[in-house]
Write a protein that holds these residues in place. Structure first.
Motif, PDB file in Angstrom:
ATOM      1  N   GLY A 192       0.764  -1.184  -0.103  1.00  0.00           N
ATOM      2  CA  GLY A 192      -0.122  -0.054  -0.153  1.00  0.00           C
ATOM      3  C   GLY A 192       0.617   1.118   0.143  1.00  0.00           C
ATOM      4  O   GLY A 192       2.050   1.213   0.092  1.00  0.00           O
ATOM      5  N   GLY A 193      -0.024   2.399  -0.131  1.00  0.00           N
ATOM      6  CA  GLY A 193       0.916   3.704  -0.246  1.00  0.00           C
ATOM      7  C   GLY A 193      -0.019   4.836   0.683  1.00  0.00           C
ATOM      8  O   GLY A 193      -0.896   4.340   0.922  1.00  0.00           O
ATOM      9  N   LEU A 194       0.839   5.959   1.056  1.00  0.00           N
ATOM     10  CA  LEU A 194       0.070   6.707   1.664  1.00  0.00           C
ATOM     11  C   LEU A 194      -0.963   7.636   0.645  1.00  0.00           C
ATOM     12  O   LEU A 194      -0.447   7.824  -0.403  1.00  0.00           O
ATOM     13  N   HIS A 195      -1.921   8.161   1.353  1.00  0.00           N
ATOM     14  CA  HIS A 195      -2.778   9.116   0.610  1.00  0.00           C
ATOM     15  C   HIS A 195      -1.978  10.323   0.249  1.00  0.00           C
ATOM     16  O   HIS A 195      -1.177  10.725   1.148  1.00  0.00           O
ATOM     17  N   PRO A 196      -2.194  11.034  -0.898  1.00  0.00           N
ATOM     18  CA  PRO A 196      -1.564  12.281  -1.350  1.00  0.00           C
ATOM     19  C   PRO A 196      -1.781  13.280  -0.247  1.00  0.00           C
ATOM     20  O   PRO A 196      -0.878  13.861   0.296  1.00  0.00           O
ATOM     21  N   LEU A 197      -3.089  13.544   0.411  1.00  0.00           N
ATOM     22  CA  LEU A 197      -3.225  14.329   1.438  1.00  0.00           C
ATOM     23  C   LEU A 197      -2.500  14.062   2.775  1.00  0.00           C
ATOM     24  O   LEU A 197      -1.837  15.073   3.571  1.00  0.00           O
ATOM     25  N   SER A 198      -2.237  12.730   3.066  1.00  0.00           N
ATOM     26  CA  SER A 198      -1.583  12.264   4.046  1.00  0.00           C
ATOM     27  C   SER A 198       0.110  12.611   3.888  1.00  0.00           C
ATOM     28  O   SER A 198       0.707  13.290   4.908  1.00  0.00           O
ATOM     29  N   ILE A 199       0.479  12.522   2.813  1.00  0.00           N
ATOM     30  CA  ILE A 199       1.816  12.676   2.263  1.00  0.00           C
ATOM     31  C   ILE A 199       2.119  14.202   2.552  1.00  0.00           C
ATOM     32  O   ILE A 199       3.040  14.563   3.169  1.00  0.00           O
ATOM     33  N   LEU A 200       1.488  15.019   2.003  1.00  0.00           N
ATOM     34  CA  LEU A 200       1.477  16.653   2.020  1.00  0.00           C
ATOM     35  C   LEU A 200       1.244  17.056   3.422  1.00  0.00           C
ATOM     36  O   LEU A 200       1.914  18.008   3.938  1.00  0.00           O
ATOM     37  N   SER A 201       0.116  16.390   4.079  1.00  0.00           N
ATOM     38  CA  SER A 201       0.008  16.926   5.655  1.00  0.00           C
ATOM     39  C   SER A 201       1.377  16.741   6.213  1.00  0.00           C
ATOM     40  O   SER A 201       1.783  17.544   7.262  1.00  0.00           O
ATOM     41  N   GLN A 202       2.030  15.550   6.186  1.00  0.00           N
ATOM     42  CA  GLN A 202       3.243  15.052   6.864  1.00  0.00           C
ATOM     43  C   GLN A 202       4.600  15.994   6.552  1.00  0.00           C
ATOM     44  O   GLN A 202       4.957  16.577   7.181  1.00  0.00           O
ATOM     45  N   GLU A 203       4.355  16.484   5.333  1.00  0.00           N
ATOM     46  CA  GLU A 203       5.378  17.289   4.828  1.00  0.00           C
ATOM     47  C   GLU A 203       5.153  18.635   5.319  1.00  0.00           C
ATOM     48  O   GLU A 203       6.327  19.157   5.627  1.00  0.00           O
ATOM     49  N   ILE A 204       4.178  19.075   5.484  1.00  0.00           N
ATOM     50  CA  ILE A 204       3.865  20.408   6.220  1.00  0.00           C
ATOM     51  C   ILE A 204       4.082  20.290   7.601  1.00  0.00           C
ATOM     52  O   ILE A 204       5.054  21.270   8.039  1.00  0.00           O
ATOM     53  N   GLN A 205       3.740  19.407   8.132  1.00  0.00           N
ATOM     54  CA  GLN A 205       4.133  19.425   9.803  1.00  0.00           C
ATOM     55  C   GLN A 205       5.409  19.276   9.818  1.00  0.00           C
ATOM     56  O   GLN A 205       6.185  19.988  10.650  1.00  0.00           O
ATOM     57  N   ASP A 206       6.415  18.655   8.709  1.00  0.00           N
ATOM     58  CA  ASP A 206       7.802  18.457   9.146  1.00  0.00           C
ATOM     59  C   ASP A 206       8.351  19.773   9.090  1.00  0.00           C
ATOM     60  O   ASP A 206       9.396  20.057   9.754  1.00  0.00           O
ATOM     61  N   ILE A 207       7.761  20.616   8.162  1.00  0.00           N
ATOM     62  CA  ILE A 207       8.559  22.027   8.266  1.00  0.00           C
ATOM     63  C   ILE A 207       8.276  22.863   9.257  1.00  0.00           C
ATOM     64  O   ILE A 207       9.275  23.566  10.184  1.00  0.00           O
ATOM     65  N   PHE A 208       7.080  22.625  10.002  1.00  0.00           N
ATOM     66  CA  PHE A 208       6.793  23.438  11.415  1.00  0.00           C
ATOM     67  C   PHE A 208       7.492  22.782  12.227  1.00  0.00           C
ATOM     68  O   PHE A 208       7.963  23.479  13.390  1.00  0.00           O
ATOM     69  N   ILE A 209       7.767  21.346  12.445  1.00  0.00           N
ATOM     70  CA  ILE A 209       8.450  20.843  13.544  1.00  0.00           C
ATOM     71  C   ILE A 209      10.041  21.364  13.403  1.00  0.00           C
ATOM     72  O   ILE A 209      10.730  21.513  14.486  1.00  0.00           O
ATOM     73  N   ARG A 210      10.645  21.337  12.399  1.00  0.00           N
ATOM     74  CA  ARG A 210      11.883  22.123  11.891  1.00  0.00           C
ATOM     75  C   ARG A 210      11.808  23.481  12.800  1.00  0.00           C
ATOM     76  O   ARG A 210      12.871  23.981  13.046  1.00  0.00           O
TER      77      ARG A 210
END
Ligand code: PHE
Length: 335
Positions: A98-116
């Protein structure tokens, strides 16, 4: 041949056998219909009454022992060497991952930016009370956002949250300054599906409360976010806006990444796309929750809209239709 020498001979043959075929001939030679051991078993009737059970028992024991040794040996013989029933020319069966849904991928990417940038991630409930979704967010009783046309109400008076902003209140209640959080999650509004509307969507909320936070901090944080998501050359612009829970309020627009500001169908000829709603946390909110002497900013963004801009998707419904052809484009694994 006596049982003892038959055993020795067969054991040695099994030990020396190198292929499944050889093992099969050994089995036939001793245990087959006309095999040496079978013959002995058949001739037991000729023995004296006292000898019969003894020899019979030994012969049967040996039969089982040899069959077992042959099976054991088969397992140790190299894979595929001689398994006539396996067609090694057939293509293998692919196991799909399986793979992650595009919205989950992008949400994670955005979260990572703010976590940094030092934000931590918190979540809140999707079923909310009017208090957290509106009242505590300085949204008066008669505000149009509370209308039944916009909000899904439950029979008991609770509602499906219309934005992730209630998490601001829940976080402020439970903590003390300084505070720096983001909160991703699903939101709901009474909308029928069309290319740009969906009754459910994903938002990411942000909140930074401390002393001496300014609009410049807000703009810098959001500009840095935009550059991380859309590339370092993306141009951002801030315009005045209105939200009941921020004062002053602003919205960030990014230059359309497809036409570079010239105007195209993606940005509806505007040259720019609205990306984030934001502002300084309303003093009423800070005061009512005991944050006097502090200030801060908050922002909220729609992950679906950002995904549509980033990936050039012209219909939000694609995120909900589970078409593998569409979803596969976002994953390396071939689903
Ligand atoms: N909650 C707002 C919305 O859903 C976005 C927002 C969040 C605006 C925080 C300002 C501050 O549109």
């Amino acid at each position: 041949m006596d049982l003892e020498s038959l055993k020795k001979e067969a054991k040695l043959e099994i030990q020396k056998a190198k292929t499944i075929d050889e093992l099969e001939s050994i089995r036939i030679k001793h245990l087959g219909k006309k095999g040496s051991l079978t013959k002995i078993l058949h001739s037991i009737g000729n023995l004296s009454v006292t000898e019969r059970p003894k020899v019979g028992q030994l012969a049967n024991k040996l039969k089982n022992e040899l069959a077992e040794s042959i099976e054991e040996k088969k397992k140790t013989i190299g894979k595929g060497k001689s398994y006539p029933w396996i067609d090694t020319s057939l293509p293998g069966r692919k196991s799909n991952t399986g793979g992650l849904h595009p919205l989950s991928i992008l949400s994670q990417e955005i979260q990572d930016i703010f976590i940094r940038m030092g934000f931590s991630v918190v979540t809140g409930p999707e079923i909310e009370t009017e208090y957290y979704n509106f009242t505590a967010l300085n949204t008066p009783k008669h505000h149009p956002a509370r209308d039944m046309h916009d909000t899904f109400y439950l029979k008991d008076g609770r509602l499906l949250r219309t934005h992730t902003s209630p998490v601001q209140i829940r976080t402020l209640e439970k903590n003390s300054p300084p505070l720096r959080i983001i909160s991703p999650g699903k939101c709901y509004r009474v909308d029928t599906f069309d290319p740009i509307h969906s009754p459910t969507f994903t938002q990411i909320e942000g909140l930074w409360v401390d002393k001496n936070i300014s609009m410049a901090d807000l703009f810098g944080t959001l500009d840095s976010f935009a550059k991380n998501i859309f590339g370092k050359d993306v141009k951002t612009e801030f315009f005045p806006s209105y939200f009941p829970f921020t004062e002053p309020s602003a919205e960030m627009w990014i230059e359309c990444p497809f036409c570079k500001g010239k105007g195209c169908s993606v940005c509806k000829k505007r040259g720019k796309i609205e990306t984030v709603g934001a502002g300084m946390v309303h003093p009423n909110i800070l005061k009512s929750l005991g944050y006097e002497g502090c200030n801060g900013f908050a922002f909220g963004m729609g992950v679906d809209r950002i995904a549509m801009t980033k990936y050039d998707i012209d219909d939000i419904r694609l995120f909900f239709q589970n078409e593998l052809q569409f979803l596969r484009q976002f994953n390396d694994s071939k689903l």
